[in-house]
Design an enzyme around this catalytic site. Structure first.
Site, short mmCIF file in Angstrom:
data_model
loop_
_atom_site.label_atom_id
_atom_site.label_comp_id
_atom_site.label_asym_id
_atom_site.label_seq_id
_atom_site.Cartn_x
_atom_site.Cartn_y
_atom_site.Cartn_z
CB VAL A 6 -1.04 -0.10 1.16
CG1 VAL A 6 -1.96 1.08 1.13
CG2 VAL A 6 -2.02 -1.23 1.15
NE ARG A 39 10.47 -3.60 3.94
CZ ARG A 39 9.31 -3.85 3.49
NH1 ARG A 39 9.03 -4.90 2.85
NH2 ARG A 39 8.35 -2.59 3.31
CE LYS A 95 -7.37 -5.44 7.57
NZ LYS A 95 -6.54 -5.12 6.68
CB VAL A 122 -13.82 -0.11 6.25
CG1 VAL A 122 -14.95 -1.05 6.04
CG2 VAL A 122 -13.58 -0.11 7.58
CB ILE A 126 -15.21 0.01 -1.36
CG1 ILE A 126 -15.16 -1.00 -2.06
CG2 ILE A 126 -16.95 0.61 -1.46
CD1 ILE A 126 -15.70 -2.39 -1.61
CE LYS A 195 -10.92 -5.02 6.02
NZ LYS A 195 -10.89 -5.92 4.93
N GLY A 293 -5.80 -4.55 -2.31
CA GLY A 293 -5.15 -4.45 -3.67
C GLY A 293 -4.21 -3.11 -3.53
#
Length: 400
Positions: A6, A39, A95, A122, A126, A195, A293
């Site tokens: 992400v 890292r 979350k 959440v 969307i 969530k 994703g």
């Protein structure tokens, strides 16, 4: 903070959408100044921006908005609290942190005149947090039901559509990168539980903690259950469900549920998520899309960063208050529904206990096995009626 899937997506979205972001911020640009990760990323085009020292971000007065995509409680909580107290807004996709510590962080943001936003926590890409807070503000929310985890929905879809066993579907989900090597958080429902906490807190204004939400995963679901329920045009989904009971009481739980066609939730397949919100004025509204994703989730994080950048001089009215131990009541007592039951019994025995029920059939049904749908009752009544019956599985039937 955090340059994983992400976090790296957040940088990519900011860089590839500068023009549209500048429009959304009335001419102000978002510029990435630091990337915190322990890292090394040799050869990365942003190598000059990397730091392993959190204080580089904390002490930079020019930093106004920080994205936390580290995951987990620590050190994310400690870092976020310090940033908020230093007058910086924080947005997150975390979350677990929002579910456990959201109330504290929201209170700190209010006290320090900054924003703590978490649209991406959440439903991935969307939009659900902002619509619930703003667009549905004129409604009394009566209930929420959501397919909140893409991994479990992928597994159940494979079982339903391809007659694939749970174990094989899980292995395929891992091979495709949808499930972790340790899939416990997904298949046991813990991810969906977090969530549910966030949605319930936002919808009804009082903080709900994960230990208040009874959670059951999908490990008990078999192809036999799938076949019986398919015979009556239904599917099995892992649902997070929230119901308004009274001003001081809600029910909130995660469990497998039977969803009948033509419910909008019944046709949500693969790794997609859907959240159905029931309002007293608007009725049922369904939010659907990719629940995870890299870029979908990053787009939600960056949208919050844009919102925070537009509100650097003022705080948004956003959040919830304290809950209590008694706030989330026992759903097994207060929620009335029908149930799917599979047992080793004969029809006569079931009729003596339940009266007339709807018996189900499937190809290859063995002698001495019954599956049926009960009348409406609470779960404790069901359990009492089934005392002495050799039960194989029971699944609640949802009314969404």
């Amino acid at each position: 903070m955090g340059y994983g899937t992400v976090g790296s997506g957040v940088v990519e979205v900011i860089e590839n959408h500068k023009r549209v972001i500048t429009k959304r911020t009335d001419g102000d640009m978002l510029e990435v100044s630091h990337i915190l990760d322990l890292r090394d990323f040799p050869g990365d085009s942003h190598e000059a921006l990397f730091t392993k020292d959190f204080n580089d971000i904390l002490n930079d007065d020019e930093v106004k908005v920080v994205a936390e995509t580290m995951g987990g409680i620590n050190p994310a909580y400690d870092f976020t609290m310090k940033l908020i107290k230093a007058g910086k807004s924080v947005v997150t996709s975390n979350k677990e942190l929002v579910a456990q510590k959201g109330l504290e962080l929201l209170n700190a943001a209010r006290e320090n005149g900054v924003n703590y936003l978490f649209e991406a926590s959440v439903g991935g890409g969307i939009p659900i947090i902002r619509p619930m807070d703003q667009c549905l503000a004129a409604n009394n929310i009566e209930g929420i039901a959501g397919i909140l985890n893409g991994t479990t929905n992928f597994i159940l879809t494979k079982m339903i559509e391809e007659d694939m066993s749970f174990a094989s579907a899980l292995k395929l989900a891992q091979a495709n990168g949808y499930a972790e090597k340790d899939p416990t958080a997904d298949i046991e429902g813990f991810d969906a539980c977090r969530k549910v906490c966030i949605l319930a807190s936002l919808a009804f204004g009082k903080h709900v903690y994960p230990n208040q939400v009874e959670t059951e995963g999908i490990t008990s679901i078999t192809l036999e259950d799938v076949a019986y329920i398919a015979s009556v045009h239904g599917v099995i989904k892992l649902l997070g469900q929230i119901s308004y009971i009274s001003e001081n009481e809600i029910a909130a739980f995660v469990s497998p549920a039977v969803v009948f066609h033509p419910s909008q939730l019944a046709s949500v397949n693969g790794v997609f998520n859907a959240i159905l919100v029931r309002g007293d004025a608007v009725g049922d509204v369904c939010f659907y899309g990719p629940g995870a994703g890299k870029l979908p989730t990053a787009s939600a994080v960056v949208a919050d960063m844009v919102d925070a950048a537009k509100h650097t001089q003022r705080r948004k009215i956003f959040g919830w208050g304290e809950g209590s131990e008694s706030y989330v009541v026992d759903h097994k007592e207060v929620i009335i529904s029908q149930f799917y039951v599979r047992a080793r019994a004969d029809e006569g025995e079931i009729k003596r206990i339940f009266g007339d029920v709807k018996f189900l059939n499937r190809y290859g049904k063995p002698a001495g096995e019954v599956a049926f749908i009960t009348d409406k009752m609470n779960e404790y009544t069901l359990e009492k009626k089934l005392e002495g019956v050799n039960v194989i599985n029971t699944i609640r039937i949802t009314n969404y």
